[in-house]
Enzyme design. Structure first.
Site, PDB file in Angstrom:
ATOM      1  N   GLU A 133       0.894  -1.164   0.000  1.00 58.15           N
ATOM      2  CA  GLU A 133       0.000   0.000   0.000  1.00 58.15           C
ATOM      3  C   GLU A 133       0.926   1.206   0.000  1.00 58.15           C
ATOM      4  OE1 GLU A 133      -1.520   2.960   0.554  1.00 58.15           O
ATOM      5  OE2 GLU A 133      -2.138   2.515   2.615  1.00 58.15           O
ATOM      6  N   CYS A 166      -2.102   8.823   2.663  1.00 58.39           N
ATOM      7  CA  CYS A 166      -1.992   8.275   1.299  1.00 58.39           C
ATOM      8  C   CYS A 166      -3.258   8.550   0.507  1.00 58.39           C
ATOM      9  CB  CYS A 166      -1.680   6.782   1.357  1.00 58.39           C
ATOM     10  SG  CYS A 166      -2.754   5.869   2.453  1.00 58.39           S
TER      11      CYS A 166
END
Ligand code: NDP
Length: 454
Positions: free
Chosen positions: A228, A262
């Protein structure tokens, strides 16, 4: 070697912790290996009881843990409290649903009985970042542990206090020896550990650079990896959007966690009909943010977590301005103690500028003006990243049709991108691969074994 926690608000050293030597690393690996045999045989009800017990401890220790997060990486204390609640939620979620998610799946074939059994792999190495220093860990650990795998945590070097506090929580909740351990080691040591036979999989959340190295190490050892990585999520506002609401949510989506997320909205792609109205409302929201001590409830703009990250962000802003971006607001570090950066809005961002292509991991918004809706989709997809995306239209069907064409792992219509234990989460392109959370999130930690009985 020592790991040092520095309070980003005061720049004062909080704690120095000694790194593990090779004997201590070996001891942790052996303990994790031992736990993998025991935990795989442990009834699911006992595994999930551990998660319930961890969730209870998270809730009772919430105030202390949130303070630890805020002092070690600088986020607003209100957001740190919410982060702890979300960790308890993901523990409860998998405690409640693991049984159904891991149940044998019977499949009709020519055999007398055939099925898929979801079994643990063994020890997972979890390499995690500092931005959500509890959530990133729990989002990986809760499903991995429920599925029967021990976890070795290599946390970011600037949050050793959080890393040790999480290990302590599991111990207090009754986790067997070796089931959840923190390794106080450097990034390159973690990369080297991937090839150790006792590690069976690796999950990394962090930068593209670290992701490439860890994925290469996992590939060389033929081990599963879940990545990720960063994102540069598009936030697209169409002509029929509720512009005021879009701008309010846009400011939240960009400036949450000081912009260090993110899935923060990073590229604001606007069609001509609403562009000027949106920019004016967004500028007002950015300028209303109040920098200050993140422990205080009135503060809404915290410092960045590390001084090098602030330097990197400022270099990206300066290079974008040099290439023709227009400064609407902010644009520099704040002149005060602590690693603060002004809430910044850059308009007229275009190809060739860092603000157009790179991830801006801090409170800086890139406005990109589209010619029309078709151009907006092209711009949204003109990125090496593909984590999340958000689109705004009062016509939900139109919004959904647009969202389906966005190249990303999670698309939201009329809302900001959020993670939720019930929904799979992850990206495509350079944002990584694999899914966390939801059903796919626990299955990623399992060997889906085909079993046929004739
Ligand atoms: P890193 O990717 O360097 O750090 C994330 C984690 O990876 C840390 O635990 C780090 O350890 C570890 N790590 C670093 N290099 C290696 C390696 N070669 N092998 C194994 N593990 C490694 O990110 P930074 O903190 O330096 O942030 C840089 C940028 O990354 C940010 O500006 C942002 O763009 C992106 N990022 C994205 C995040 C996300 O949520 N997807 C979170 C954080 C950053 P150590 O701290 O010891 O170096």
């Amino acid at each position: 070697m020592m790991f040092t926690s520095i309070n980003p608000t005061t720049e004062a050293c909080i704690e120095r912790v000694a790194a593990f030597d090779s004997a201590r690393i070996e001891q942790a690996l052996a303990a994790a290996r031992g736990a993998s045999v025991l935990w795989a045989e442990t009834p699911l009800a006992e595994r999930t009881r551990l998660l319930v017990s961890v969730a209870e401890r998270l809730r009772t220790q919430k105030e202390t843990l949130a303070t630890l997060i805020t002092t070690e990486m600088g986020k607003l204390r209100t957001e740190a409290l919410a982060e702890i609640d979300k960790c308890a939620w993901v523990c409860d979620y998998y405690a409640e649903h693991a049984e159904g998610m891991l149940a044998d799946e019977l499949i009709d074939t020519d055999a007398a009985r055939s099925l898929v059994a979801y079994q643990p792999f063994g020890v997972w190495l979890a390499i995690m970042p500092w931005n959500f220093p509890f959530w990133q860990v729990f989002r990986c650990a809760a499903p991995a542990l429920a599925a029967g795998n021990p976890v070795l945590l290599k946390h970011a070097s600037n949050v050793p206090g959080c890393a040790l506090a999480i290990e302590r929580l599991f111990r207090e909740a009754g986790a067997p020896d070796g089931l959840f351990q923190t390794l106080l080691i450097a990034g390159n040591q973690a990369e080297a550990l991937v090839s150790d036979a006792r590690i069976r999989g690796v999950s990394l959340t962090g930068s593209e650079a670290a992701g490439r190295r860890v994925a290469a190490a996992a590939g060389a050892s033929i081990k599963p990896s879940i990545l990720e990585l960063g994102g540069s999520d598009a936030f697209v506002v169409l002509a029929d959007a509720d512009v005021e609401q879009a701008a309010t949510v846009a400011a939240k989506a960009r400036f949450l966690n000081g912009g260090q997320s993110c899935i923060a909205a990073k590229r604001f792609i606007l069609v001509p009909e609403i562009a000027d109205t949106f920019v004016a409302a967004f500028k007002a929201a950015a300028e209303a943010l109040i920098p200050g001590d993140p422990m205080q409830p009135e503060t809404t703009l915290p410092p960045l977590a590390r001084s090098d990250l602030r330097d990197q962000l400022h270099a990206q802003v300066q290079a974008s301005l040099a290439k023709g971006a227009r400064l609407v607001s902010g644009g520099a570090p704040l002149e005060r103690l602590g690693w603060f950066y002004a809430a910044t809005v850059l308009d007229q961002c275009a190809p060739g500028m860092p603000a157009y292509h790179e991830e801006l991991f801090g409170p800086v918004a890139a406005i990109i003006r589209a010619r029309d809706e078709t151009d907006a989709l092209r711009l949204a997809n003109d990125s090496d990243f593909g984590l999340g995306g958000s689109v705004w239209s009062q016509d939900r069907a139109r919004g959904e049709a647009f969202a389906r064409r966005m190249q990303c792992g999670c698309a939201f219509v009329n809302d900001m991108v959020k993670s939720d234990p019930r929904l799979p989460f992850g990206g495509i392109k350079h944002s990584g691969y694999g899914r966390e959370l939801g059903l796919l999130g626990i299955r990623g930690f399992c060997n889906a074994k085909t079993l046929c009985v004739q």
